[in-house]
Design a protein around this motif. Structure first.
Motif, mmCIF file in Angstrom:
data_model
loop_
_atom_site.group_PDB
_atom_site.id
_atom_site.type_symbol
_atom_site.label_atom_id
_atom_site.label_comp_id
_atom_site.label_asym_id
_atom_site.label_seq_id
_atom_site.Cartn_x
_atom_site.Cartn_y
_atom_site.Cartn_z
ATOM 1 N N SER A 113 -12.048 5.212 -15.063
ATOM 2 C CA SER A 113 -13.419 4.848 -14.696
ATOM 3 C C SER A 113 -13.429 3.725 -13.650
ATOM 4 C CB SER A 113 -14.225 4.445 -15.935
ATOM 5 O OG SER A 113 -13.527 3.520 -16.715
ATOM 6 N N ASN A 114 -12.248 3.417 -13.105
ATOM 7 C CA ASN A 114 -12.127 2.375 -12.070
ATOM 8 C C ASN A 114 -11.139 2.820 -10.994
ATOM 9 O OD1 ASN A 114 -13.667 -0.190 -13.155
ATOM 10 N ND2 ASN A 114 -12.589 0.700 -14.896
ATOM 11 N N LEU A 115 -11.329 4.032 -10.506
ATOM 12 C CA LEU A 115 -10.375 4.590 -9.548
ATOM 13 C C LEU A 115 -10.398 3.849 -8.212
ATOM 14 C CD1 LEU A 115 -10.655 8.424 -10.246
ATOM 15 C CD2 LEU A 115 -8.888 6.825 -11.025
ATOM 16 N N ASP A 116 -11.515 3.195 -7.890
ATOM 17 C CA ASP A 116 -11.557 2.419 -6.650
ATOM 18 C C ASP A 116 -10.566 1.254 -6.716
ATOM 19 O OD1 ASP A 116 -13.113 1.255 -8.643
ATOM 20 O OD2 ASP A 116 -14.692 0.575 -7.285
ATOM 21 N N VAL A 117 -10.480 0.630 -7.888
ATOM 22 C CA VAL A 117 -9.498 -0.456 -8.074
ATOM 23 C C VAL A 117 -8.094 0.138 -8.127
ATOM 24 C CG1 VAL A 117 -8.859 -2.476 -9.439
ATOM 25 C CG2 VAL A 117 -11.227 -1.670 -9.471
ATOM 26 N N MET A 118 -7.938 1.231 -8.872
ATOM 27 C CA MET A 118 -6.628 1.865 -9.026
ATOM 28 C C MET A 118 -6.066 2.293 -7.684
ATOM 29 S SD MET A 118 -4.325 2.833 -11.351
ATOM 30 C CE MET A 118 -3.065 2.250 -10.215
ATOM 31 N N ASP A 119 -6.906 2.885 -6.851
ATOM 32 C CA ASP A 119 -6.415 3.424 -5.584
ATOM 33 C C ASP A 119 -6.035 2.339 -4.582
ATOM 34 O OD1 ASP A 119 -6.547 5.962 -6.552
ATOM 35 O OD2 ASP A 119 -8.436 6.481 -5.592
ATOM 36 N N ASP A 120 -6.357 1.100 -4.896
ATOM 37 C CA ASP A 120 -5.904 -0.025 -4.083
ATOM 38 C C ASP A 120 -4.602 -0.605 -4.637
ATOM 39 O OD1 ASP A 120 -6.731 -1.489 -1.720
ATOM 40 O OD2 ASP A 120 -6.864 -3.249 -3.008
ATOM 41 N N ASN A 121 -4.123 -0.019 -5.736
ATOM 42 C CA ASN A 121 -2.931 -0.552 -6.409
ATOM 43 C C ASN A 121 -1.989 0.569 -6.843
ATOM 44 O OD1 ASN A 121 -3.544 -3.600 -6.742
ATOM 45 N ND2 ASN A 121 -5.449 -2.602 -7.337
ATOM 46 N N LEU A 122 -1.732 1.488 -5.927
ATOM 47 C CA LEU A 122 -0.882 2.633 -6.234
ATOM 48 C C LEU A 122 0.592 2.230 -6.272
ATOM 49 C CD1 LEU A 122 -2.561 5.283 -3.894
ATOM 50 C CD2 LEU A 122 -3.035 4.862 -6.320
ATOM 51 N N THR A 123 1.376 3.018 -6.987
ATOM 52 C CA THR A 123 2.835 2.856 -7.019
ATOM 53 C C THR A 123 3.451 4.119 -6.439
ATOM 54 O OG1 THR A 123 2.698 1.491 -9.021
ATOM 55 C CG2 THR A 123 4.850 2.460 -8.489
ATOM 56 N N ASP A 124 4.140 3.986 -5.320
ATOM 57 C CA ASP A 124 4.735 5.151 -4.642
ATOM 58 C C ASP A 124 3.696 6.259 -4.432
ATOM 59 O OD1 ASP A 124 7.179 3.830 -4.642
ATOM 60 O OD2 ASP A 124 7.779 4.703 -6.560
ATOM 61 N N GLY A 125 2.456 5.845 -4.123
ATOM 62 C CA GLY A 125 1.394 6.804 -3.858
ATOM 63 C C GLY A 125 0.716 7.375 -5.093
ATOM 64 N N GLY A 126 1.168 6.966 -6.297
ATOM 65 C CA GLY A 126 0.611 7.506 -7.535
ATOM 66 C C GLY A 126 -0.178 6.481 -8.321
ATOM 67 N N ARG A 127 -1.056 6.970 -9.198
ATOM 68 C CA ARG A 127 -1.910 6.110 -10.028
ATOM 69 C C ARG A 127 -1.199 5.717 -11.327
ATOM 70 N NH1 ARG A 127 -7.398 9.785 -9.122
ATOM 71 N NH2 ARG A 127 -8.075 8.766 -7.178
ATOM 72 N N SER A 128 -0.003 5.188 -11.199
ATOM 73 C CA SER A 128 0.808 4.843 -12.367
ATOM 74 C C SER A 128 0.253 3.606 -13.065
ATOM 75 C CB SER A 128 2.249 4.585 -11.937
ATOM 76 O OG SER A 128 2.785 5.726 -11.301
ATOM 77 N N ILE A 129 0.272 3.652 -14.389
ATOM 78 C CA ILE A 129 -0.225 2.540 -15.208
ATOM 79 C C ILE A 129 0.783 2.236 -16.315
ATOM 80 C CG2 ILE A 129 -2.687 2.753 -14.770
ATOM 81 C CD1 ILE A 129 -2.878 4.589 -17.242
ATOM 82 N N PRO A 130 0.689 1.014 -16.868
ATOM 83 C CA PRO A 130 -0.261 -0.054 -16.563
ATOM 84 C C PRO A 130 0.077 -0.728 -15.233
ATOM 85 C CG PRO A 130 1.376 -0.859 -18.100
ATOM 86 C CD PRO A 130 1.646 0.612 -17.925
ATOM 87 N N LYS A 131 -0.945 -1.182 -14.552
ATOM 88 C CA LYS A 131 -0.764 -1.915 -13.298
ATOM 89 C C LYS A 131 -1.553 -3.206 -13.392
ATOM 90 C CE LYS A 131 0.881 -1.941 -9.041
ATOM 91 N NZ LYS A 131 1.844 -1.122 -8.334
#
Length: 197
Positions: A113-131
């Motif tokens: 529900s916060n992909l705008d924040v997630m997409d500014d903090n990608l790992t190797d282009g992926g939405r890996s968590i926890p970040k």
């Protein structure tokens, strides 16, 4: 970095306790869809792990010493209840916050529900968590951590390169965390803290 962090975002994020309560609340309701039903067993298992680690994890003296010299920060973590790495790592962040609350304010956002924040903090282009994003008091980005300790990240890539399935990899990941006992996580956090101190 293009995302602008605001006090409104931080205020809307969950405390660790509220995040844990939200997971319990999610489990008290029928699954909303097939995906929610599929991840439900993972959330149940992760809650058991978090219960254990909330009480067993201890902050190393060296990490406490580094934090005592550091400015006050907000540690903003993107995660989801089904994420296995989060179950091992996020409780340690909470234990650190409890030990030195004047230096660390931990806040949690649900990734999906916060992909705008997630997409500014990608790992190797992926939405890996926890970040985790470390923010100064005026909400400037001071550093990042995640989605898992670097040594395990390297092992994971190697295991995937060997063609192992997720079913094969998960027990190896759990064994690594259990043997490591947060040593690498705390060492990496100490290094990160020293960079922004």
């Amino acid at each position: 970095m293009s995302f602008t962090y605001t006090h409104q975002l931080i205020d809307s994020a969950y405390t660790y306790t509220a995040y844990r309560q939200k997971l319990d609340e999610m489990l008290s309701l029928p699954p909303a869809d097939a995906i929610a039903e599929k991840v439900r067993p993972h959330i149940i298992n992760n809650i058991k792990l978090m219960e254990e680690y909330d009480h067993s994890y201890q902050v190393f003296d060296s990490l406490k010493a580094a934090l005592e010299k550091a400015p006050a920060t907000t540690w903003l973590v993107l995660t989801e209840g089904w994420c296995g790495d989060a179950a091992f790592n996020v409780p340690m962040l909470h234990v650190i916050e409890k030990a030195i609350p004047e230096k660390v304010k931990l806040r949690v956002l649900f990734r999906d529900s916060n992909l705008d924040v997630m997409d500014d903090n990608l790992t190797d282009g992926g939405r890996s968590i926890p970040k985790m994003v470390v923010l100064s008091e005026d909400l400037q980005v001071l550093g990042h951590w995640g989605p898992r300790p670097a040594e395990l990240q390297t092992l994971l890539k190697a295991w995937k390169g060997e063609g192992l399935t997720l079913h094969d990899i998960i027990p190896r990941v759990h064994a690594w965390y259990n043997a490591n006992k947060t040593y690498t996580l705390q060492t990496e956090l100490k290094t990160l803290i020293e960079l922004y101190s």
